[in-house]
Motif scaffolding. Structure first.
Motif, mmCIF file in Angstrom:
data_model
loop_
_atom_site.group_PDB
_atom_site.id
_atom_site.type_symbol
_atom_site.label_atom_id
_atom_site.label_comp_id
_atom_site.label_asym_id
_atom_site.label_seq_id
_atom_site.Cartn_x
_atom_site.Cartn_y
_atom_site.Cartn_z
ATOM 1 N N ARG A 32 0.872 -1.180 0.000
ATOM 2 C CA ARG A 32 0.000 0.000 0.000
ATOM 3 C C ARG A 32 0.903 1.223 0.000
ATOM 4 N NH1 ARG A 32 -4.542 -0.759 4.468
ATOM 5 N NH2 ARG A 32 -5.574 0.827 3.274
ATOM 6 N N ASP A 33 0.330 2.366 -0.262
ATOM 7 C CA ASP A 33 1.125 3.599 -0.302
ATOM 8 C C ASP A 33 1.883 3.812 1.005
ATOM 9 O OD1 ASP A 33 0.215 4.066 -2.850
ATOM 10 O OD2 ASP A 33 -1.327 5.493 -2.231
ATOM 11 N N GLU A 34 1.249 3.454 2.138
ATOM 12 C CA GLU A 34 1.851 3.674 3.461
ATOM 13 C C GLU A 34 2.833 2.576 3.861
ATOM 14 O OE1 GLU A 34 -2.031 2.610 3.788
ATOM 15 O OE2 GLU A 34 -1.738 4.195 2.337
ATOM 16 N N GLY A 35 2.984 1.545 3.046
ATOM 17 C CA GLY A 35 3.860 0.431 3.417
ATOM 18 C C GLY A 35 3.195 -0.886 3.077
ATOM 19 N N PHE A 36 3.323 -1.857 3.962
ATOM 20 C CA PHE A 36 2.792 -3.192 3.715
ATOM 21 C C PHE A 36 1.720 -3.551 4.721
ATOM 22 C CE2 PHE A 36 7.031 -3.395 1.887
ATOM 23 C CZ PHE A 36 6.793 -4.041 0.678
ATOM 24 N N VAL A 37 0.798 -4.407 4.304
ATOM 25 C CA VAL A 37 -0.153 -5.053 5.197
ATOM 26 C C VAL A 37 0.243 -6.527 5.210
ATOM 27 C CG1 VAL A 37 -2.554 -5.678 5.612
ATOM 28 C CG2 VAL A 37 -2.006 -3.433 4.643
ATOM 29 N N VAL A 38 0.477 -7.061 6.400
ATOM 30 C CA VAL A 38 0.876 -8.458 6.552
ATOM 31 C C VAL A 38 -0.364 -9.275 6.893
ATOM 32 C CG1 VAL A 38 2.296 -10.071 7.875
ATOM 33 C CG2 VAL A 38 3.188 -7.789 7.330
ATOM 34 N N ILE A 39 -0.701 -10.238 6.033
ATOM 35 C CA ILE A 39 -1.854 -11.113 6.269
ATOM 36 C C ILE A 39 -1.380 -12.310 7.076
ATOM 37 C CG2 ILE A 39 -3.653 -12.520 5.215
ATOM 38 C CD1 ILE A 39 -3.408 -10.640 2.745
#
Length: 160
Positions: free
Chosen positions: A132-139
């Motif tokens: 994402r623009d703000e960094g990563f999302v970890v699932i």
């Protein structure tokens, strides 16, 4: 209603500055944080039992489980009550998050495999990452995060 097989819904939440997600279908409800019934001799990450509609639900500090510092509850701290499907049963579990953001759809094409290096956590329990623009999302793959020893401890010893 049409179900889009190319897209799945996730609940996003924060632990410190990091953003994580779990599939919306495992989230039963999201509750305000409150003091828990402490369980003697439990592992450090097991904060205690929480009464959820008449059921004693073991509640964990995900920060400790991931090797981070202990959660310091604030007005934004929430407990995600999860029903995690395991091989032979469903594990009901409370998981403390610093804050919960939103339910968001991710397309399968957005989800990248977990990198082997460059992140602070073991990739064994990461189902994927989304840029994402703000960094990563970890699932998080909750079934893999909780070892078989954890699930046996949480489901039998503390069952209400």
């Amino acid at each position: 209603m049409t179900v889009n097989k190319e897209e799945s819904q996730y609940v996003t939440f924060a632990l410190g500055k990091e953003i994580f997600a779990v599939p919306v279908e495992v989230v039963r409800e999201i509750l305000d944080y409150e003091d828990l019934f402490r369980i003697p001799n439990g592992p450090e990450y097991l904060l205690g039992l929480r009464d959820v509609r008449g059921q004693g639900v073991p509640t964990i500090d995900l920060r400790l489980k991931l090797g981070l510092t202990k959660t310091e509850p604030t007005a934004n701290t929430r407990v995600l009550v999860l029903d995690i499907p395991l091989e032979e049963r469903t594990l009901s579990l409370g998981m403390v998050a610093d804050r919960v953001f939103e339910v968001i759809p991710f397309r399968r094409s957005q989800i990248e495999p977990a990198p082997e290096i460059g992140i602070r956590w073991s990739s064994d329990y990461i189902a994927g990452v989304v840029r994402r623009d703000e960094g990563f999302v970890v699932i998080i793959d909750l079934a893999r995060l909780l070892s078989s020893g954890d699930t046996a401890l949480l489901s039998s010893r503390y069952a209400a």
